[in-house]
Write a protein that holds these residues in place. Structure first.
Motif, short mmCIF file in Angstrom:
data_model
loop_
_atom_site.label_atom_id
_atom_site.label_comp_id
_atom_site.label_asym_id
_atom_site.label_seq_id
_atom_site.Cartn_x
_atom_site.Cartn_y
_atom_site.Cartn_z
N ARG A 60 -99.00 5.52 14.85
CA ARG A 60 -99.37 6.63 13.97
C ARG A 60 -100.70 7.23 14.41
O ARG A 60 -101.62 6.49 14.75
N ASN A 147 -91.99 2.56 8.68
CA ASN A 147 -91.24 3.07 9.81
C ASN A 147 -92.18 3.37 10.97
O ASN A 147 -93.38 3.52 10.77
N SER A 153 -88.41 7.25 6.66
CA SER A 153 -88.96 6.07 5.97
C SER A 153 -87.83 5.11 5.62
O SER A 153 -86.74 5.53 5.27
N GLU A 182 -90.87 9.22 -0.80
CA GLU A 182 -92.21 8.70 -1.04
C GLU A 182 -92.83 9.30 -2.31
O GLU A 182 -92.41 10.35 -2.80
MG MG Z 1 -94.63 7.90 5.96
#
Ligand code: MG
Ligand code: TXA
Length: 349
Positions: A60, A147, A153, A182
């Motif tokens: 990320r 993820n 996700s 989310e």
């Molecule tokens: Mg996310």
């Protein structure tokens, strides 16, 4: 590293597993756990090295801040300052639950956790296993969705394993998640609260508690030169490997358009897929027709969306079409995620 998967749902809280999970977190390792929205990849939120590990495991970008998960309201004072009255009101109405609040951070929260920001995202999840795990882990768990960046996700533990095997020691399998998209993110650092990411808790629900609530316009529109206020929202999230297009318009024309586009793609040798609902699924002709849920209850669509996107990848589908959804209630979150998955490719009939 060997990744162990242990089943524990809300009806079977297992103290031995919780103790093991807590030990891993205190050693600076990561543990994946179920929440009511999607699975989270948890690390100690107050340790810079744990946060760095989360970024590495997900691949990320470092400027995309993490959400700190807490298990009880009082703990908010330890990590946030200048907490406005609205935060208490929203917590009373929606916590534990799928709402994340952005507040000013205390010095104890490392900049590694907040992606360099002076604000911090906080959430008190509605899932009993999540809360028990957070307590066992010391009270402050930084957790993005579990993820690899860019993939949908995870709504099932098997998808966490797919993305995290060998990178983390433990996955707590709580079965399928309840909501499937989310949490709603609301920024409380400005005069008027502002929604940065739509979710199960809608603007109307927030407004019924705190009055006027604004929305970050980048949630549903692509604006040149305007970056979303939640740094993570600028990335092409939730992307399937195939090329996804959303088709919107009168029902019958949508079916005709998608069927003929699939025929055309098949003639070019492409594997085709359609994301649709129970109401229309019998009318589509493609290599794979995926029923995401029913229009009679859009929460089923939220629940099924990420799983269906992952299945499209597993089946090697190359050209994908999705029906669109009205943007009221949970529909706003569904369309927000679908638009991202489609890189904002929409055909209006
Ligand atoms: Mg996310
Ligand atoms: O439902 C959820 O919120 C799930 C579960 C696991 O709790 N977590 C989740 O985390 O979705 P993640 O990391 O996938 O998304 C966090 C979002 C990102 O878009 C990020 O940019 C935004 O929250 N965010 C975090 N801290 C922020 C801050 N200080 N200011 C603005 N946006 C922030």
């Amino acid at each position: 590293m060997q990744t162990e998967v242990v089943f524990m749902d809300e009806a079977h809280i297992d103290e031995a597993v919780l103790a093991e999970a807590g030990r891993w977190i205190k050693q600076g390792e990561l543990v994946a756990f179920p929440t009511e929205t999607v699975y989270g990849l948890g690390g100690d939120a107050l340790r810079a090295d744990s946060s760095r590990k989360i970024y590495a495991a997900k691949n990320r970008p470092g400027d995309n801040p993490l959400i700190i998960h807490i298990a009880k309201w009082e703990d908010i004072y330890h990590i946030c300052r200048d907490i406005p009255e609205t935060a208490g009101k929203l917590a009373e109405a929606f916590w534990p639950g799928p709402l994340t609040m952005i507040l000013k951070k205390q010095d104890i929260v490392p900049l590694e956790t907040t992606g360099g920001m002076e604000t911090v995202a906080v959430r008190l999840p509605g899932h009993a296993v999540a809360r028990a795990f957070i307590e066992a882990a010391g009270g402050y768990v930084a957790a993005p969705s579990a993820n690899v960046s860019g993939r949908p996700s995870p709504t099932l533990a098997k998808y966490v394993l797919e993305d995290m095997e060998g990178k983390i020691p433990l996955i707590i399998d709580g079965g399928p998640v309840g909501i499937g998209v989310e949490s709603t993110i609301v920024d409380l650092t400005e005069e008027v609260p502002m929604i940065l990411r739509p979710g199960f808790i809608t603007r109307e629900m927030l407004e019924s508690v705190v009055g006027r609530v604004a929305e970050d316009r980048t949630m549903t529109e692509v604006l040149k030169d305007v970056a979303p206020k939640a740094p993570g929202m600028k990335y092409r999230h939730y992307a399937p490997k195939g090329n996804l297009t959303i088709v919107t318009g009168p029902g019958e024309r949508v079916v005709d358009y998608i069927n003929s586009a699939c025929r055309e793609a098949a003639a070019r040798g492409k594997r085709t897929g359609v994301l649709c609902t129970v109401e229309t699924m019998a009318q589509y002709r493609a290599d794979s027709v995926k029923c995401v849920g029913t229009r009679a209850d859009e929460s089923t669509v939220a629940q099924g969306l990420y799983q269906m996107l992952r299945e499209c990848d597993d089946e090697g589908l190359e050209v994908l079409f999705a029906e669109s959804f009205p943007t009221e209630g949970i529909g706003q979150a569904i369309m927000n995620r679908l638009l991202k998955a489609a890189g904002h490719q929409v055909i209006q009939l």
